[in-house]
Design an enzyme around this catalytic site. Structure first.
Site, short mmCIF file in Angstrom:
data_model
loop_
_atom_site.label_atom_id
_atom_site.label_comp_id
_atom_site.label_asym_id
_atom_site.label_seq_id
_atom_site.Cartn_x
_atom_site.Cartn_y
_atom_site.Cartn_z
N ASP A 70 34.21 -11.63 9.62
CA ASP A 70 33.66 -12.57 8.64
C ASP A 70 34.67 -12.82 7.53
OD1 ASP A 70 31.01 -13.82 7.42
OD2 ASP A 70 32.08 -12.79 5.80
N TYR A 72 38.42 -16.30 0.38
CA TYR A 72 39.03 -14.97 0.41
C TYR A 72 40.57 -15.06 0.49
CZ TYR A 72 34.25 -13.70 1.83
OH TYR A 72 32.89 -13.58 1.92
N LYS A 117 33.86 -19.93 5.96
CA LYS A 117 32.90 -20.61 5.07
C LYS A 117 33.60 -21.66 4.24
CE LYS A 117 30.97 -15.97 4.54
NZ LYS A 117 32.12 -15.07 4.43
N HIS A 165 29.15 -21.72 1.77
CA HIS A 165 29.26 -20.43 1.07
C HIS A 165 28.17 -20.25 -0.01
CE1 HIS A 165 32.62 -17.26 0.37
NE2 HIS A 165 31.45 -16.76 0.04
P1 NDP Z 1 30.36 -3.77 1.17
O1 NDP Z 1 28.96 -3.49 0.77
O2 NDP Z 1 30.70 -3.96 2.60
O3 NDP Z 1 31.23 -2.61 0.53
C1 NDP Z 1 32.60 -2.60 0.63
C2 NDP Z 1 33.13 -1.46 -0.26
O4 NDP Z 1 32.69 -0.20 0.25
C3 NDP Z 1 34.63 -1.42 -0.30
O5 NDP Z 1 35.00 -1.00 -1.58
C4 NDP Z 1 34.99 -0.36 0.75
O6 NDP Z 1 36.21 0.27 0.38
C5 NDP Z 1 33.81 0.60 0.61
N1 NDP Z 1 33.45 1.26 1.88
C6 NDP Z 1 33.30 0.67 3.08
N2 NDP Z 1 32.91 1.56 4.00
C7 NDP Z 1 32.82 2.76 3.36
C8 NDP Z 1 32.48 4.06 3.78
N3 NDP Z 1 32.14 4.32 5.03
N4 NDP Z 1 32.50 5.06 2.85
C9 NDP Z 1 32.86 4.81 1.57
N5 NDP Z 1 33.19 3.58 1.11
C10 NDP Z 1 33.17 2.57 2.00
O7 NDP Z 1 30.83 -5.03 0.28
P2 NDP Z 1 31.41 -6.48 0.49
O8 NDP Z 1 31.10 -7.21 -0.76
O9 NDP Z 1 32.80 -6.47 0.95
O10 NDP Z 1 30.48 -7.14 1.64
C11 NDP Z 1 30.80 -7.12 3.02
C12 NDP Z 1 31.27 -8.49 3.49
O11 NDP Z 1 30.26 -9.48 3.27
C13 NDP Z 1 32.47 -9.05 2.71
O12 NDP Z 1 33.67 -8.39 2.99
C14 NDP Z 1 32.40 -10.49 3.10
O13 NDP Z 1 32.91 -10.69 4.41
C15 NDP Z 1 30.90 -10.74 3.04
N6 NDP Z 1 30.47 -11.25 1.71
C16 NDP Z 1 29.94 -12.52 1.66
C17 NDP Z 1 29.52 -13.06 0.46
C18 NDP Z 1 28.94 -14.42 0.45
O14 NDP Z 1 28.73 -14.97 -0.65
N7 NDP Z 1 28.63 -15.02 1.59
C19 NDP Z 1 29.64 -12.33 -0.81
C20 NDP Z 1 30.19 -11.00 -0.65
C21 NDP Z 1 30.56 -10.49 0.56
P3 NDP Z 1 37.53 0.32 1.30
O15 NDP Z 1 37.84 -1.08 1.78
O16 NDP Z 1 38.54 0.84 0.34
O17 NDP Z 1 37.21 1.26 2.41
#
Ligand code: NDP
Length: 276
Positions: A48, A53, A78, A111
């Site tokens: 995704d 991004y 998006k 988006h």
């Molecule tokens: P998430 O809820 O997926 O959390 C991501 C965070 O958690 C990062 O800091 C990551 O750090 C950390 N993390 C991931 N896995 C673990 C784990 N197993 N243990 C501990 N920490 C962990 O947040 P996102 O906001 O990134 O949401 C996911 C996806 O949704 C986005 O990447 C995007 O593709 C989408 N999205 C869409 C939006 C929209 O408006 N349509 C808005 C926001 C997100 P690290 O990378 O350092 O491991």
């Protein structure tokens, strides 16, 4: 849901993996490429991204390096707010394809519901869909009233709505509406960007199943029939997050997680969204 490439069937018959990798805030270039290639090598089949991004080039490179036939993957992008409107959206789509180095997308989403523009944007998505440049189209951050307004004039119904969804924001009314309308709900920030890792209820449930809090939450998404796309750039977490197909949460534990809802967002409420 038994394995990582298991799919839900969207309203137009297209199969979409229940589980994927999110790449928001993943730096373009090597970081994005490595995360995508690593995820695919562990069995992820859905990625995704979004023009916002600014990592579509690195994501596309990761896809190529993974060496999996294109048709085995499910790629989402998006259209960003300042790209909305009919002509601009067609251009934005073609820019995204070029950056990704792909000749079609599996899913293209609006988006955010930018007021006064998302209906024209939707007409462009309908054209892209009819022209078979994208296999499914949908929206993101749409409340029920946005969906109703969009569908009132639409020729094609959105197949997906990607919204913030996690144990502190269970979106019950929206989820029920989408279920009734056969619109697949997809969770963004499923881990609430790390803000749930201290939660006692989730920790106790994790102990019971010998799973981490991240795994408990992601399993809860799947058992609630919500597509989930956790983001990580770390190989160990990318693997950990996907290791959720060998256990099931009991009904009681599902209800205990549902009860953590506080209608609390980590991102913006689409109704008070400040368009950019
Ligand atoms: P998430 O809820 O997926 O959390 C991501 C965070 O958690 C990062 O800091 C990551 O750090 C950390 N993390 C991931 N896995 C673990 C784990 N197993 N243990 C501990 N920490 C962990 O947040 P996102 O906001 O990134 O949401 C996911 C996806 O949704 C986005 O990447 C995007 O593709 C989408 N999205 C869409 C939006 C929209 O408006 N349509 C808005 C926001 C997100 P690290 O990378 O350092 O491991």
């Amino acid at each position: 849901m038994k394995q990582l490439d298991d799919t839900t069937t969207l309203s137009n018959g297209v199969k979409m993996p229940w589980f994927g990798l999110g790449v928001y805030k993943v730096e373009d270039g090597r970081t994005a490429t490595d995360a995508v290639r690593t995820a695919i090598s562990y069995g992820y089949r859905s990625i995704d991204t979004a023009s916002f991004y600014q990592n579509e080039i690195g994501v596309g490179e990761g896809i190529r390096q993974a060496g999996i036939p294109r048709e085995k993957l499910f790629v989402t992008s998006k259209v960003w707010n300042d790209q909305q409107g009919y002509e601009k959206t067609l251009q934005a789509f073609s820019d995204s394809l070029e950056k990704l180095g792909l000749d079609y997308l599996d899913l293209y989403l609006i988006h955010w519901p930018v007021k006064g523009r998302y209906k024209d944007t939707w007409r462009a998505l309908e054209k892209l869909y009819r022209d078979k440049k994208v296999r499914a189209i949908g929206v993101s951050n749409f409340h029920v009233h946005h969906l109703e307004n969009l569908m009132a004039g639409a020729e094609v119904k959105p197949m997906v709505n990607q919204v913030e969804y996690h144990p502190h924001l269970t979106q019950q009314p929206l989820k029920s509406f989408c279920e009734r309308q056969n619109i697949q709900l997809e969770a963004w920030s499923p881990l609430k960007r790390g803000q749930l890792f201290e939660n006692q209820v989730l920790a106790e449930i994790g102990e019971k199943y010998q799973k981490t809090i991240a795994q408990v939450i992601l399993r809860w998404d799947l058992q609630n029939h919500v597509v989930t796309i956790p983001k990580s750039i770390h190989a160990d977490r990318i693997r950990e997050n996907a290791d959720v197909f060998d256990f099931s949460l009991s009904d009681e534990d599902m209800r205990a997680i549902d009860a953590l809802n506080r209608n609390d967002r980590s991102g913006t409420n689409p109704d008070s969204y400040d368009e950019k």
